[in-house]
Motif scaffolding. Structure first.
Motif, PDB file in Angstrom:
ATOM      1  N   GLU A 211      -5.423 -21.812 -97.159  1.00 31.02           N
ATOM      2  CA  GLU A 211      -6.084 -20.859 -98.058  1.00 31.02           C
ATOM      3  C   GLU A 211      -7.474 -21.353 -98.432  1.00 31.02           C
ATOM      4  O   GLU A 211      -8.435 -20.593 -98.446  1.00 31.02           O
ATOM      5  N   ARG A 212      -7.565 -22.629 -98.723  1.00 32.53           N
ATOM      6  CA  ARG A 212      -8.864 -23.174 -99.095  1.00 32.53           C
ATOM      7  C   ARG A 212      -9.854 -23.093 -97.936  1.00 32.53           C
ATOM      8  O   ARG A 212     -11.033 -22.810 -98.118  1.00 32.53           O
TER       9      ARG A 212
ATOM     10  N   LEU B 107      -9.880 -20.864 -95.580  1.00 29.12           N
ATOM     11  CA  LEU B 107     -10.308 -19.467 -95.477  1.00 29.12           C
ATOM     12  C   LEU B 107     -11.388 -19.160 -96.505  1.00 29.12           C
ATOM     13  O   LEU B 107     -12.352 -18.447 -96.235  1.00 29.12           O
ATOM     14  N   GLN B 108     -11.206 -19.729 -97.684  1.00 28.23           N
ATOM     15  CA  GLN B 108     -12.190 -19.509 -98.737  1.00 28.23           C
ATOM     16  C   GLN B 108     -13.547 -20.093 -98.343  1.00 28.23           C
ATOM     17  O   GLN B 108     -14.588 -19.478 -98.583  1.00 28.23           O
TER      18      GLN B 108
ATOM     19  N   GLN C  24      -8.360 -14.774-105.192  1.00 26.11           N
ATOM     20  CA  GLN C  24      -9.207 -14.493-104.033  1.00 26.11           C
ATOM     21  C   GLN C  24      -8.712 -15.240-102.802  1.00 26.11           C
ATOM     22  O   GLN C  24      -8.669 -14.694-101.709  1.00 26.11           O
ATOM     23  N   GLU C  25      -8.335 -16.496-103.006  1.00 32.37           N
ATOM     24  CA  GLU C  25      -7.837 -17.272-101.870  1.00 32.37           C
ATOM     25  C   GLU C  25      -6.582 -16.629-101.284  1.00 32.37           C
ATOM     26  O   GLU C  25      -6.419 -16.538-100.076  1.00 32.37           O
ATOM     27  N   ARG C  26      -5.714 -16.196-102.163  1.00 30.18           N
ATOM     28  CA  ARG C  26      -4.484 -15.565-101.694  1.00 30.18           C
ATOM     29  C   ARG C  26      -4.775 -14.264-100.937  1.00 30.18           C
ATOM     30  O   ARG C  26      -4.164 -13.959 -99.930  1.00 30.18           O
TER      31      ARG C  26
ATOM     32  N   LEU D  37      -7.486 -13.585 -99.256  1.00 32.93           N
ATOM     33  CA  LEU D  37      -8.014 -13.949 -97.943  1.00 32.93           C
ATOM     34  C   LEU D  37      -6.881 -14.316 -96.995  1.00 32.93           C
ATOM     35  O   LEU D  37      -6.900 -13.990 -95.815  1.00 32.93           O
ATOM     36  N   GLN D  38      -5.893 -14.997 -97.543  1.00 32.90           N
ATOM     37  CA  GLN D  38      -4.746 -15.390 -96.721  1.00 32.90           C
ATOM     38  C   GLN D  38      -3.994 -14.162 -96.224  1.00 32.90           C
ATOM     39  O   GLN D  38      -3.573 -14.096 -95.066  1.00 32.90           O
TER      40      GLN D  38
END
Lengths: 194, 194
Positions: A117-118, A120-121, B116-118, B120-121
DNA sequence: GTCTATAGTGCGATAGAC
DNA sequence: GTCTATCGCACTATAGAC
């Protein structure tokens, strides 16, 4: 006597990499990382916002690599051409002798959802930064974001191929091929290839 | 006397949305959400893997929407054409009367990095699912992943425009425009537009 | 349903560099 | 003296174990 050895960040970073690789991310506690680096938990959190962040050190430098490529692109370049310059320009950060360590780092990330996840961020914020740089060169929305996102996608896919088992081609070669594929794929006219 | 009211998931979901919107995500504790829903903390974690997940309910259904569009596409469609079918097909999940609630939900997510990270995942796994579906239709790599990622990018950008302040166009209209822009942008030949 | 490990924060004290 | 890096302690909440 010194109260602290220099290079705390560096020590924490490599201790974390080492432990994440051997024990796994979840199984490693921040206390362990700090202890291995000869520091305390509190100091860890002074340098890194959270347990994930320690693995993404130097990502600002890496982002700069892309932005420099944009600056270096010819002034009359179209949106996608400019992004190609950015992505291929940043490939210098990954010479072939970094392949092994990149693979190692990627394995650690792949093994844990929180790290994914990180990651992707980070990629998302890279795309935003590229889009902003394109807008500054006069490229309008939605072309700027579209080009930036496409560029980051090509980068991610290229990187994955670059560190794949048995891969030998340089990152920049793979990138060029994928950009060509992207153009083929979006070609409006019917083409004999699938 | 009932031991528990039905619809625990639904109640937790709306309690969480409500609290996240008013107090903020970080400031809201799981205990509060559970209490508001008339349940215990333990029950919350039985239904949702973590505090973030409660906001992404029904995302499997939404993913199905894309995959159905792929199945419905003509057998001889090229990779991008197939993805266009998937993305425009899934637009039925977002009729104009859902605009307000979508905006609300997006605001909550935008206000917090963890959410936001979630998000994106979720988008990343959507792209993977689409790519897999394309491969099953005989489209090879890297075209499958390239097309899937481009489609998700167009979807994300379209969605953002759809819920923007003052926006009135339907999601599917915006999507069509952005796919056209994508084709323009990647056109290999020099074009008068930027 | 209870109990616990640990991530992450806030505040304050201390040690050194300048 | 100021500024910054480190440590210590108390604390909360998540998430998972029992």
């Amino acid at each position: 006597m010194v109260r602290w050895e220099p290079g705390a960040v560096e020590r924490l970073h490599s201790a974390a990499l080492e432990l994440y690789a051997t024990k796994g991310f979840e199984e490693t506690t921040v206390a362990e990382i700090a202890q291995t680096a000869g520091l305390t938990e509190r100091t860890f959190f002074r340098h890194f916002a959270d347990k994930r962040e320690v693995i993404f050190g130097g990502s600002e430098l890496f982002q700069e690599g892309f932005l420099d490529g944009i600056v270096a692109a010819p002034a009359d370049a179209k949106s996608l051409e400019t992004v190609i310059a950015a992505v291929t320009g940043a490939a210098v950060f990954f010479p072939d002798d970094r392949r092994a360590s990149s693979r190692q780092r990627t394995r650690i990330i792949a093994a844990n959802p929180q790290l994914q996840e990180r990651e992707l961020q980070k990629m998302s914020s890279l795309a935003s930064a590229i889009a902003a740089a394109l807008r500054e060169r006069g490229i309008r929305e939605p072309a700027a974001t579209l080009a930036a996102e496409s560029g980051v996608t090509v980068f991610r896919m290229s990187f994955a191929q670059w560190i794949a088992d048995g891969a030998e081609r340089s990152l920049i070669d793979i990138e060029r091929d994928l950009f060509a594929e992207l153009r083929l794929m979006t070609g409006s006219e019917a083409q004999p290839t699938t």
